[in-house]
Design a protein around this motif. Structure first.
Motif, PDB file in Angstrom:
ATOM      1  N   THR A   5       0.809  -1.214   0.000  1.00  0.00           N
ATOM      2  CA  THR A   5       0.000   0.000   0.000  1.00  0.00           C
ATOM      3  C   THR A   5       0.840   1.261   0.000  1.00  0.00           C
ATOM      4  N   LEU A 119      -0.658  -3.505  -8.099  1.00  0.00           N
ATOM      5  CA  LEU A 119      -1.047  -2.127  -7.802  1.00  0.00           C
ATOM      6  C   LEU A 119      -0.376  -1.119  -8.740  1.00  0.00           C
ATOM      7  N   LEU A 123      -2.230   1.066 -11.725  1.00  0.00           N
ATOM      8  CA  LEU A 123      -2.135   2.521 -11.788  1.00  0.00           C
ATOM      9  C   LEU A 123      -1.667   2.980 -13.163  1.00  0.00           C
ATOM     10  N   LEU A 173      -6.910  10.970  -9.790  1.00  0.00           N
ATOM     11  CA  LEU A 173      -6.966   9.584  -9.323  1.00  0.00           C
ATOM     12  C   LEU A 173      -6.616   9.483  -7.839  1.00  0.00           C
ATOM     13  N   LEU A 174      -5.597  10.226  -7.417  1.00  0.00           N
ATOM     14  CA  LEU A 174      -5.226  10.220  -5.996  1.00  0.00           C
ATOM     15  C   LEU A 174      -6.314  10.840  -5.127  1.00  0.00           C
ATOM     16  N   ARG A 177      -9.052   8.273  -4.809  1.00  0.00           N
ATOM     17  CA  ARG A 177      -8.659   7.230  -3.853  1.00  0.00           C
ATOM     18  C   ARG A 177      -8.782   7.739  -2.423  1.00  0.00           C
ATOM     19  N   GLN A 178      -8.361   8.965  -2.199  1.00  0.00           N
ATOM     20  CA  GLN A 178      -8.461   9.551  -0.858  1.00  0.00           C
ATOM     21  C   GLN A 178      -9.921   9.674  -0.431  1.00  0.00           C
ATOM     22  N   TRP A 180     -12.405   7.858  -1.493  1.00  0.00           N
ATOM     23  CA  TRP A 180     -12.922   6.506  -1.307  1.00  0.00           C
ATOM     24  C   TRP A 180     -12.496   5.934   0.045  1.00  0.00           C
ATOM     25  N   THR A 181     -11.232   6.080   0.398  1.00  0.00           N
ATOM     26  CA  THR A 181     -10.768   5.536   1.672  1.00  0.00           C
ATOM     27  C   THR A 181     -11.352   6.306   2.852  1.00  0.00           C
TER      28      THR A 181
END
Length: 193
Positions: A5, A119, A123, A173-174, A177-178, A180-181
């Motif tokens: 990760t 991963l 990406l 994209l980052l 992801r942020q 989503w988490t």
């Protein structure tokens, strides 16, 4: 140790952004780097027990540069057009091998290495698909000379095919992801009155 990760210190940003302008370029670079890293990992193992310190670093550098040069020559032989457009980034594969060796990647369990590979490959491919789709309006035009690709938009936003556009897409994209988490973490919290 590299955790799946945590891609810091090993994610080659220039390689990622430079080769993800098209899906064909990303797939070719993924294939080339996968082969070079796998062969490097198999060859450096016996040397690691016999060498240490600067000698190991020098052997690592020479092995990675040799394997990358051989892969680049093979790409010139079988895919000259692709190699001419993406080949400038091929030398960075050697640097990637040395960085992975220095961070202890090849000493980890196979499952952790596979997770990291999936991963980072995901990406690269996601970035390539998004850049080609929104930058050029189609996906997969360069994969075959007989297939014209899947045209989804009449025109694309040309900025996304350039490196500054790659930074924008990577940032989006980052951020996704942020978000989503963060939403997943918030949904796991329990509130007690």
């Amino acid at each position: 140790m590299i955790r799946p990760t945590n891609l810091t210190n090993t994610l080659m940003l220039m390689l990622l952004l430079g080769t993800s302008a098209t899906l064909a370029g990303a797939l070719g670079m993924l294939l080339m780097s996968s082969v070079v890293v796998a062969v490097y990992g198999a060859c450096i193992g016996p040397l690691r027990s016999r060498l240490s310190g600067n000698n190991l670093m020098l052997a690592s550098l020479l092995l990675a540069a040799t394997l990358t040069s051989c892969a680049n020559i093979l790409a010139q032989r079988w895919a000259l057009q692709w190699q001419q457009s993406i080949g400038i980034y091929a030398g960075l594969i050697a640097l990637q091998c040395v960085v992975l060796e220095y961070n202890g990647f090849f000493g980890q369990a196979f499952g952790l290495r596979l997770t990291f590979f999936v991963l980072s490959s995901g990406l690269l491919l996601a970035l390539a698909v998004l850049r080609e789709l929104f930058g050029q309006g189609h996906i997969g035009r360069g994969l075959s000379e007989h297939w014209q690709g899947l045209v989804l938009l009449s025109d694309g936003l040309h900025l996304l095919t350039l490196v500054p556009g790659a930074f924008i897409v990577l940032g989006l994209l980052l951020a996704a992801r942020q978000a989503w988490t963060r939403s997943t973490a918030l949904s796991k919290e329990t509130h007690h009155p």
